[in-house]
Design a protein around this motif. Structure first.
Motif, PDB file in Angstrom:
ATOM      1  N   THR A   4       0.836  -1.202   0.000  1.00  0.00           N
ATOM      2  CA  THR A   4       0.000   0.000   0.000  1.00  0.00           C
ATOM      3  C   THR A   4       0.870   1.252   0.000  1.00  0.00           C
ATOM      4  O   THR A   4       0.606   2.201  -0.746  1.00  0.00           O
ATOM      5  N   VAL A   5       1.919   1.253   0.830  1.00  0.00           N
ATOM      6  CA  VAL A   5       2.826   2.412   0.881  1.00  0.00           C
ATOM      7  C   VAL A   5       3.499   2.609  -0.475  1.00  0.00           C
ATOM      8  O   VAL A   5       3.634   3.735  -0.954  1.00  0.00           O
ATOM      9  N   ASN A   6       3.911   1.511  -1.112  1.00  0.00           N
ATOM     10  CA  ASN A   6       4.544   1.620  -2.431  1.00  0.00           C
ATOM     11  C   ASN A   6       3.591   2.222  -3.456  1.00  0.00           C
ATOM     12  O   ASN A   6       3.978   3.067  -4.260  1.00  0.00           O
ATOM     13  N   ARG A   7       2.348   1.791  -3.436  1.00  0.00           N
ATOM     14  CA  ARG A   7       1.380   2.336  -4.398  1.00  0.00           C
ATOM     15  C   ARG A   7       1.092   3.805  -4.140  1.00  0.00           C
ATOM     16  O   ARG A   7       0.989   4.601  -5.068  1.00  0.00           O
ATOM     17  N   ILE A   8       0.941   4.172  -2.879  1.00  0.00           N
ATOM     18  CA  ILE A   8       0.685   5.575  -2.546  1.00  0.00           C
ATOM     19  C   ILE A   8       1.884   6.428  -2.937  1.00  0.00           C
ATOM     20  O   ILE A   8       1.732   7.504  -3.524  1.00  0.00           O
ATOM     21  N   LEU A  67      15.311  11.580   3.961  1.00  0.00           N
ATOM     22  CA  LEU A  67      14.924  10.707   5.073  1.00  0.00           C
ATOM     23  C   LEU A  67      13.789   9.765   4.674  1.00  0.00           C
ATOM     24  O   LEU A  67      13.808   8.577   5.022  1.00  0.00           O
ATOM     25  N   LEU A  68      12.802  10.279   3.960  1.00  0.00           N
ATOM     26  CA  LEU A  68      11.710   9.424   3.501  1.00  0.00           C
ATOM     27  C   LEU A  68      12.202   8.373   2.505  1.00  0.00           C
ATOM     28  O   LEU A  68      11.758   7.219   2.533  1.00  0.00           O
ATOM     29  N   ALA A  69      13.137   8.747   1.639  1.00  0.00           N
ATOM     30  CA  ALA A  69      13.688   7.785   0.682  1.00  0.00           C
ATOM     31  C   ALA A  69      14.487   6.705   1.405  1.00  0.00           C
ATOM     32  O   ALA A  69      14.404   5.519   1.053  1.00  0.00           O
ATOM     33  N   LEU A  70      15.247   7.067   2.437  1.00  0.00           N
ATOM     34  CA  LEU A  70      15.979   6.068   3.216  1.00  0.00           C
ATOM     35  C   LEU A  70      15.034   5.141   3.965  1.00  0.00           C
ATOM     36  O   LEU A  70      15.266   3.929   4.047  1.00  0.00           O
ATOM     37  N   TRP A  71      13.973   5.695   4.536  1.00  0.00           N
ATOM     38  CA  TRP A  71      12.972   4.863   5.229  1.00  0.00           C
ATOM     39  C   TRP A  71      12.342   3.874   4.255  1.00  0.00           C
ATOM     40  O   TRP A  71      12.181   2.697   4.568  1.00  0.00           O
ATOM     41  N   TRP A  72      12.007   4.352   3.073  1.00  0.00           N
ATOM     42  CA  TRP A  72      11.395   3.487   2.071  1.00  0.00           C
ATOM     43  C   TRP A  72      12.359   2.384   1.645  1.00  0.00           C
ATOM     44  O   TRP A  72      11.983   1.226   1.496  1.00  0.00           O
ATOM     45  N   LEU A  73      13.637   2.740   1.456  1.00  0.00           N
ATOM     46  CA  LEU A  73      14.636   1.752   1.061  1.00  0.00           C
ATOM     47  C   LEU A  73      14.811   0.687   2.135  1.00  0.00           C
ATOM     48  O   LEU A  73      14.870  -0.507   1.840  1.00  0.00           O
ATOM     49  N   LEU A  74      14.888   1.095   3.386  1.00  0.00           N
ATOM     50  CA  LEU A  74      15.015   0.124   4.475  1.00  0.00           C
ATOM     51  C   LEU A  74      13.773  -0.754   4.580  1.00  0.00           C
ATOM     52  O   LEU A  74      13.874  -1.945   4.890  1.00  0.00           O
TER      53      LEU A  74
END
Length: 185
Positions: A4-8, A67-74
């Motif tokens: 869901t997070v990926n789609r949003i 920071l959001l990109a790092l959170w998403w990557l992790l």
């Protein structure tokens, strides 16, 4: 949840890129030509350099994006499955039970239940507090309440005993296997 997070996130990035493209296309006539910059030097000097908050806002926005990109990557790299479970042996030591072995044992036992055509199991949680996600595909004649009772009774009881935990929370998803209608001749 990660799906869901990926789609949003993908939708938001698409909207931002679409808005930026429309904004640039709408501003093309006043730009002054193909090779002219979007913001002329005089405009930059008058409007943006005089504003002290502007550069702090740009830096904060970029830092937030990083920071959001790092959170998403992790979150992408995080394993959804638990690789092993710690089992207390009773003598102060611990044994390690492979997560795949527990998943396969629960899937085999649940798949052998009456009316279950297929079963998939995923072990989640932490090593000291595991949980299961069970997906049962039922035959058309199966009674879902009976399958759920058999799963929550002996199947999860055996899994709790073998994992050495007092409680093993489980989320069960039941789906009825479709079938074709019989032909009448």
């Amino acid at each position: 949840m990660l799906r869901t997070v990926n789609r949003i996130l993908l939708g938001l990035v698409g909207l931002v890129l679409l808005a930026a493209g429309v904004g640039v296309l709408a501003a093309v006539p006043p730009l002054g030509g193909r090779h002219a910059p979007l913001l002329a030097e005089q405009t930059r000097r008058e409007h943006w350099q005089a504003e002290g908050w502007w550069w702090w806002a740009v830096a904060a926005g970029l830092a937030l994006c990083v920071l959001l990109a790092l959170w998403w990557l992790l979150a992408q790299l995080r394993r959804p499955r638990l690789p092993s479970v710690l089992v207390d042996t009773g003598d102060g030591a611990f044994a390690v039970l492979r997560g795949r072995a527990l998943e396969e044992a629960v899937a085999a036992e649940a798949g052998a239940l009456h009316g279950v055509s297929r079963c998939r199991v995923v072990l989640r949680g932490r090593r000291g507090a595991p949980s299961l996600r069970v997906a049962l595909e039922l035959e058309p004649y199966a009674v879902p309440a009976d399958a759920l009772a058999a799963l929550s009774g002996p199947v999860l009881g055996h899994a709790r005993t073998s994992a050495g935990v007092a409680g093993l929370p489980a989320e069960a998803r039941l789906r009825v296997h479709g079938h074709r209608a019989r032909r009448v001749t």
